[in-house]
Motif scaffolding. Structure first.
Motif, mmCIF file in Angstrom:
data_model
loop_
_atom_site.group_PDB
_atom_site.id
_atom_site.type_symbol
_atom_site.label_atom_id
_atom_site.label_comp_id
_atom_site.label_asym_id
_atom_site.label_seq_id
_atom_site.Cartn_x
_atom_site.Cartn_y
_atom_site.Cartn_z
ATOM 1 N N SER A 11 11.469 21.691 33.260
ATOM 2 C CA SER A 11 10.227 22.268 33.185
ATOM 3 C C SER A 11 8.850 21.142 32.537
ATOM 4 O O SER A 11 7.791 21.102 32.491
ATOM 5 C CB SER A 11 10.804 22.238 31.498
ATOM 6 O OG SER A 11 10.686 21.358 30.457
ATOM 7 N N PRO A 13 5.816 18.971 32.910
ATOM 8 C CA PRO A 13 4.892 18.727 34.465
ATOM 9 C C PRO A 13 4.851 17.189 34.375
ATOM 10 O O PRO A 13 4.295 16.134 35.591
ATOM 11 C CB PRO A 13 3.975 18.953 33.392
ATOM 12 C CG PRO A 13 3.720 18.894 31.838
ATOM 13 C CD PRO A 13 5.869 19.593 31.759
ATOM 14 N N TRP A 158 -0.877 19.161 37.124
ATOM 15 C CA TRP A 158 0.280 20.129 35.420
ATOM 16 C C TRP A 158 -0.674 21.145 35.211
ATOM 17 O O TRP A 158 -0.605 22.853 34.902
ATOM 18 C CB TRP A 158 0.682 19.545 34.446
ATOM 19 C CG TRP A 158 -1.041 19.210 33.744
ATOM 20 C CD1 TRP A 158 -1.072 17.951 33.924
ATOM 21 C CD2 TRP A 158 -1.877 20.211 32.361
ATOM 22 N NE1 TRP A 158 -2.556 18.113 32.858
ATOM 23 C CE2 TRP A 158 -2.454 18.983 32.397
ATOM 24 C CE3 TRP A 158 -1.069 20.913 32.266
ATOM 25 C CZ2 TRP A 158 -3.547 19.257 31.526
ATOM 26 C CZ3 TRP A 158 -2.347 21.417 30.751
ATOM 27 C CH2 TRP A 158 -2.710 20.953 30.557
ATOM 28 N N THR A 162 1.635 24.520 35.189
ATOM 29 C CA THR A 162 1.989 24.688 33.928
ATOM 30 C C THR A 162 1.016 25.475 32.743
ATOM 31 O O THR A 162 1.205 25.560 31.756
ATOM 32 C CB THR A 162 2.434 22.536 33.069
ATOM 33 O OG1 THR A 162 2.985 22.945 33.721
ATOM 34 C CG2 THR A 162 3.389 23.310 31.085
ATOM 35 N N LEU A 206 9.687 29.058 32.958
ATOM 36 C CA LEU A 206 8.920 28.984 32.701
ATOM 37 C C LEU A 206 8.354 29.097 31.293
ATOM 38 O O LEU A 206 8.030 28.438 29.806
ATOM 39 C CB LEU A 206 7.327 27.782 33.538
ATOM 40 C CG LEU A 206 8.109 26.580 34.183
ATOM 41 C CD1 LEU A 206 6.485 25.469 34.860
ATOM 42 C CD2 LEU A 206 8.049 25.538 32.716
#
Length: 227
Positions: A11, A13, A158, A162, A206
């Motif tokens: 998970s 980044p 990211w 993310t 995520l």
């Protein structure tokens, strides 16, 4: 025979920066997913200083810190270079890579807090994105400092993957086509690179993971606040 190991967290980044770079270069490696609550002896052996992921181990030699690893990979496997040939262009790419690297944690702060502290953090994230939008040459180029993916893009990656997860959980949206047209296209360009697109953790998984993390962060923040 090259022996390459990556210690990462699916998970993270920061781990993704390393994975993307190896995949871009076509370098094969063994991947070890770490449980950070229960770190393996190997991880502690290879990264005794920070005890954190990602770590790259190349023929027994450990390297840590994601962007340091990315530059090492770029120097070791020069195919598909992540830095331009020209010294001035290269300096610019390094500048933006460092700027993004140094600001990344700060840009994530909005996710760690709520209330007034979060409001402040949201404003800071917007300010940093504004600088990247206006100053990093994205108005002329597809990527930061060029028309191919480079060092600074890996650092910012990211934000394409993310950040939307964090936004969804918190209920904010930073990179809209109106507010940040250049970054908005950059995200699209970045996610269209097959190596990137095919090496992203599943969005739903995520969201679930970071939703749990946010509960922990908020509990920590309120705990510190009251003591």
């Amino acid at each position: 025979m090259e022996d390459i190991k990556v210690f990462g967290l699916w998970s993270s980044p920061f781990s993704q920066r390393v994975v993307w770079t190896l995949k871009l270069k076509g370098v094969s490696y063994e991947y070890y997913d770490e449980d950070l609550a229960n770190k393996s002896n190997l991880l502690l052996q290879y990264n005794p200083i920070y005890k954190k992921v990602p770590v790259l181990v190349h023929n027994g030699k450990p390297i840590s810190e994601s962007m340091v690893i990315v530059q090492y990979i770029d120097e070791t496997w020069p195919q598909i270079p992540l830095l331009p040939q020209d010294a001035y262009e290269r300096a610019k790419a390094r500048f933006w890579s460092k700027f993004i690297e140094e600001k990344s944690m700060q840009m994530m702060e909005f996710f760690l807090y709520d209330g007034e502290r979060q409001e402040r953090a949201i404003k800071e994230t917007l300010d940093i994105l504004r600088v990247i939008e206006n100053e990093s040459g994205l108005s002329e180029k597809m990527f930061i400092c060029g028309n191919t993916i480079g060092l600074a893009d890996i650092a910012l990656g990211w934000v394409a993957h993310t950040l939307p997860v964090m936004e969804e959980i918190v209920g904010v949206k930073f990179i809209t086509i109106d507010a940040f047209p250049h970054l908005h296209s950059w995200v699209k360009n970045f996610l269209e690179i097959p190596v990137i697109k095919n090496n992203l953790p599943p969005h739903e998984k995520l969201v679930e993971y970071f939703r749990e993390r946010r509960k922990v962060f908020l509990a920590m923040a309120s705990h510190h606040h009251h003591h």
